[in-house]
Design an enzyme around this catalytic site. Structure first.
Site, PDB file in Angstrom:
ATOM      1  N   ASP A  11       0.867  -1.174   0.000  1.00 50.80           N
ATOM      2  CA  ASP A  11       0.000   0.000   0.000  1.00 50.80           C
ATOM      3  C   ASP A  11       0.907   1.229   0.000  1.00 50.80           C
ATOM      4  OD1 ASP A  11      -2.384   1.678   0.601  1.00 50.80           O
ATOM      5  OD2 ASP A  11      -1.379   1.888   2.545  1.00 50.80           O
ATOM      6  N   ASP A  13      -0.176   5.108   0.960  1.00 48.12           N
ATOM      7  CA  ASP A  13      -0.410   6.045   2.062  1.00 48.12           C
ATOM      8  C   ASP A  13      -0.442   5.322   3.402  1.00 48.12           C
ATOM      9  OD1 ASP A  13      -0.767   8.628   0.707  1.00 48.12           O
ATOM     10  OD2 ASP A  13      -2.503   7.669  -0.217  1.00 48.12           O
TER      11      ASP A  13
END
Length: 218
Positions: A11, A13
């Site tokens: 991922d 953020d």
């Protein structure tokens, strides 16, 4: 020791990029611009990793759908105005380079838009580091497994040899839906307890712990 994973998917953020506060503040400011009550930090941070429309629906449940584009526009205005102030978590570049040196495929699966991810990658000089990327506006948003399934097809990687790493329950549900093992990090958006429910291989509280595990076990 033989490598356990061919493809490692991160991922963005809250996992690689220290943007949790920026996202929360931008969502709260966008709500105020429209004369709405700003969502709490807890509610705003919960949606990190989701696609923008799904995120706005959760963060501001009383807002009519016809106003989503307006709210999304104000969110992007505030986000991009300050995005240059945000950078990678300490230790992330060294960790990624060490994994590349071991010949893992590295990828990103994110709830960001393509524009948002491309600008973030350029800002931290990583446009060529990742072998593949998927964003929520070009495929299905998390926790739909489509972006992870597409990455596995792209590299010919089996689910058992693909590792998803993220900071939210959306990331871990994405991995579960795609049949892949996962690692949770707690220095991003979601707290330790909800992440544990998905039985990740590791719960890392900092990048150094994550890197050590990956070099020893991935």
């Amino acid at each position: 020791m033989p490598q356990r994973f061919d493809l490692i998917v991160f991922d963005w953020d809250g996992t690689l990029f220290d943007s949790t506060a920026l996202i929360v503040n931008s969502m709260q400011a966008a709500a105020v611009d429209l004369g709405l009550e700003a969502p709490s930090r807890e509610r705003a941070s919960y949606v990190i990793g989701m696609g923008l429309i799904e995120a706005l629906a959760y963060a501001m449940p009383g807002l009519p759908q016809e106003r989503y584009p307006e709210l999304g526009q104000r969110y992007r205005h505030h986000y991009f105005a300050s995005a240059h102030e945000v950078t990678l978590f300490e230790g992330v570049p060294a960790m990624l380079l060490s994994l590349k040196a071991r010949h893992h495929w590295l990828a990103v699966a994110t709830g960001k838009s393509r524009r948002g991810l491309d600008e973030a990658l350029a800002a931290v000089d990583m446009t060529t580091l990742f072998d593949g990327t998927r964003t929520a506006d070009e495929t299905a948003g998390k926790p739909n497994p489509q972006m992870l399934l597409e990455l596995m097809r792209e590299f010919g990687a089996e689910p058992s040899r693909t590792l998803m790493i993220g900071d939210t329950t959306h990331d871990l549900q994405l991995a579960r839906n795609a049949g892949c093992p996962a690692i949770a990090v707690t220095y991003g958006a979601h707290e330790h307890g909800p992440l544990l429910a998905f039985e990740p291989l590791l719960v890392a509280h900092d990048v150094a712990t994550l890197q050590t595990w990956l070099l020893d076990h991935a």
